[in-house]
Write an enzyme that holds these catalytic residues in place. Sequence first.
Site, PDB file in Angstrom:
ATOM      1  N   TYR A  53      -7.265 -11.684  -4.078  1.00  0.00           N
ATOM      2  CA  TYR A  53      -8.072 -11.190  -2.964  1.00  0.00           C
ATOM      3  C   TYR A  53      -7.539 -11.783  -1.664  1.00  0.00           C
ATOM      4  O   TYR A  53      -7.273 -12.983  -1.603  1.00  0.00           O
ATOM      5  CB  TYR A  53      -9.536 -11.632  -3.131  1.00  0.00           C
ATOM      6  CG  TYR A  53     -10.459 -10.456  -3.350  1.00  0.00           C
ATOM      7  CD1 TYR A  53     -10.474  -9.400  -2.452  1.00  0.00           C
ATOM      8  CD2 TYR A  53     -11.307 -10.402  -4.455  1.00  0.00           C
ATOM      9  CE1 TYR A  53     -11.302  -8.320  -2.645  1.00  0.00           C
ATOM     10  CE2 TYR A  53     -12.132  -9.318  -4.653  1.00  0.00           C
ATOM     11  CZ  TYR A  53     -12.126  -8.274  -3.751  1.00  0.00           C
ATOM     12  OH  TYR A  53     -12.943  -7.203  -3.948  1.00  0.00           O
ATOM     13  N   GLU A  55      -8.829 -10.618   1.767  1.00  0.00           N
ATOM     14  CA  GLU A  55      -9.493  -9.948   2.898  1.00  0.00           C
ATOM     15  C   GLU A  55      -9.164 -10.668   4.201  1.00  0.00           C
ATOM     16  O   GLU A  55      -9.179 -11.899   4.258  1.00  0.00           O
ATOM     17  CB  GLU A  55     -11.010  -9.922   2.687  1.00  0.00           C
ATOM     18  CG  GLU A  55     -11.422  -8.847   1.707  1.00  0.00           C
ATOM     19  CD  GLU A  55     -12.926  -8.788   1.490  1.00  0.00           C
ATOM     20  OE1 GLU A  55     -13.676  -9.460   2.214  1.00  0.00           O
ATOM     21  OE2 GLU A  55     -13.334  -8.050   0.592  1.00  0.00           O
ATOM     22  N   ASP A 199       0.698  11.931  12.561  1.00  0.00           N
ATOM     23  CA  ASP A 199       0.638  11.627  11.129  1.00  0.00           C
ATOM     24  C   ASP A 199       1.968  12.078  10.551  1.00  0.00           C
ATOM     25  O   ASP A 199       2.212  13.264  10.342  1.00  0.00           O
ATOM     26  CB  ASP A 199      -0.535  12.401  10.516  1.00  0.00           C
ATOM     27  CG  ASP A 199      -0.649  12.191   9.015  1.00  0.00           C
ATOM     28  OD1 ASP A 199       0.313  11.688   8.407  1.00  0.00           O
ATOM     29  OD2 ASP A 199      -1.702  12.552   8.449  1.00  0.00           O
ATOM     30  N   THR A 225       1.881   7.860   5.057  1.00  0.00           N
ATOM     31  CA  THR A 225       1.789   7.344   3.700  1.00  0.00           C
ATOM     32  C   THR A 225       3.144   6.718   3.404  1.00  0.00           C
ATOM     33  O   THR A 225       4.109   6.917   4.141  1.00  0.00           O
ATOM     34  CB  THR A 225       1.484   8.450   2.670  1.00  0.00           C
ATOM     35  OG1 THR A 225       2.429   9.503   2.839  1.00  0.00           O
ATOM     36  CG2 THR A 225       0.082   8.993   2.851  1.00  0.00           C
ATOM     37  N   LYS A 228       5.818   9.361   0.058  1.00  0.00           N
ATOM     38  CA  LYS A 228       6.428  10.703   0.064  1.00  0.00           C
ATOM     39  C   LYS A 228       7.927  10.537   0.294  1.00  0.00           C
ATOM     40  O   LYS A 228       8.599   9.935  -0.526  1.00  0.00           O
ATOM     41  CB  LYS A 228       5.736  11.577   1.115  1.00  0.00           C
ATOM     42  CG  LYS A 228       4.241  11.772   0.800  1.00  0.00           C
ATOM     43  CD  LYS A 228       3.562  12.733   1.753  1.00  0.00           C
ATOM     44  CE  LYS A 228       2.142  13.023   1.355  1.00  0.00           C
ATOM     45  NZ  LYS A 228       1.137  12.163   2.012  1.00  0.00           N
ATOM     46  N   ARG A 234       2.365   4.411  -3.781  1.00  0.00           N
ATOM     47  CA  ARG A 234       1.274   5.205  -3.200  1.00  0.00           C
ATOM     48  C   ARG A 234       0.474   4.321  -2.242  1.00  0.00           C
ATOM     49  O   ARG A 234      -0.071   3.292  -2.652  1.00  0.00           O
ATOM     50  CB  ARG A 234       0.381   5.667  -4.363  1.00  0.00           C
ATOM     51  CG  ARG A 234      -0.705   6.619  -4.035  1.00  0.00           C
ATOM     52  CD  ARG A 234      -1.078   7.369  -5.286  1.00  0.00           C
ATOM     53  NE  ARG A 234       0.064   8.159  -5.692  1.00  0.00           N
ATOM     54  CZ  ARG A 234       0.402   9.328  -5.141  1.00  0.00           C
ATOM     55  NH1 ARG A 234      -0.340   9.865  -4.199  1.00  0.00           N
ATOM     56  NH2 ARG A 234       1.480   9.967  -5.546  1.00  0.00           N
TER      57      ARG A 234
END
Length: 417
Positions: A53, A55, A199, A225, A228, A234
């Site tokens: 974790y 954060e 984008d 992203t 691609k 991903r």
Amino acid sequence: MLNTKGLELDSQLYGILQRELGRQRYKLEMIASENFVSEAILACGASVFTNKYAEGYPDRRYYGGCEYADELEILTQSRARKLFGAEHANVQPHCGSSANMAAYFSVLKPGDTILGMDLAHGGHLTHGAQVSFSGRLFNCRFYGVRQDTELIDYDQVFELSESLKPKIIVAGASSYPRIIDFSLFREAADRCGALLMVDMAHFAGLVAAGLHPSPIPYAEIVTTTTHKTLRGPRGGMILCRKKFAKAIDDQIFPGVQGGPLMHIIAAKALALGEALEPDFIDYQRQVLKNTKRLAVRLADAGFRLVSGGTDTHLLLVDLRGTGLTGQAAQTALDLAGITANKNAVPFEKERFSVASGLRLGTAALTSRGLLEADMDEVSDFIIDALRHTDDDGRLKKIGQRVEEFTLRFPLYPNLLI
Ligand code: DSN
């Protein structure tokens, strides 16, 4: 080879993983938004960082034990900035949608106006479609392509931005096969006092290789992203000017996400490192050559391509007038061992779930090593299948030929699952 010790004991899950590897190996992957990462990137995604974790941000975490997570995130951010020449990078977005959500939240209030590209003309759900959070929270209006050229109607972008005075203009698309002129979007934004967000999810790899104009000099915020054409895991990423860095970071965490996926950030670091290598440019060049070759072969066979061709990794076949729908084409191709997706074509009347178009991309096949001559064979498989969509026997035979063809381009030869 990934260490999968013990996994074979869960035979149900093991079987699913094996079947998916087989599907990827023995079919032709032509979904324009997909790709194959390196085995090293797969290994990063399966690394022990999945346990951590973290954060917050480097040196500002809400958990102990983040010293290596900090090192990792700083490394990933610096590679992202270097690759794209950006002032600031946030590498935590879990996906493109959360990147776009955080980008909007950093500069918009509910009810503000977004001018984005119409989903039916190639835009993305998060650029304002009613069914997405973007359409529900903001006042979303759309530009599209011209009916005669099927290229972005920049006159309409100027007209709408001047009349609507949007707070933000969004450029970028999911099924637009042509280069986007960011300088015109910048001009439109300046004329109406809007921010410009790009984008670049689909063509980020081409941008990284210098084969598509970069939006970085033009846009305040660029989202993408990483899986691609960029050929990473991903995930998502936001690049922005320093002025927006704090607002963007605050909206990713704690605004819309909790703990970052540090194993995926490790995989992003490696993907960005790979994209900084010279052979990444060769790869992207080959993607463009392969798509052009596919476009020529399909056009020669009588299929109409939206906008008459492609400048990118994807093309869009307009099936109107062929007696086929996008759904029928997708189903037939699947039986023939070719994975692609139905897609709306501009100005069509079909429902999105049926659609009149077929979107094809070559980024994944190019990663397997296919060259132009191989694309000729791929084109023959596609054309044969689209001409015999009602003949299951023939489609299955094409599928067998496709499987033999794929053996020439081994995929993840060392993996068991
Ligand atoms: N779903 C992606 C695509 O297929 O283009 C966009 O996010």
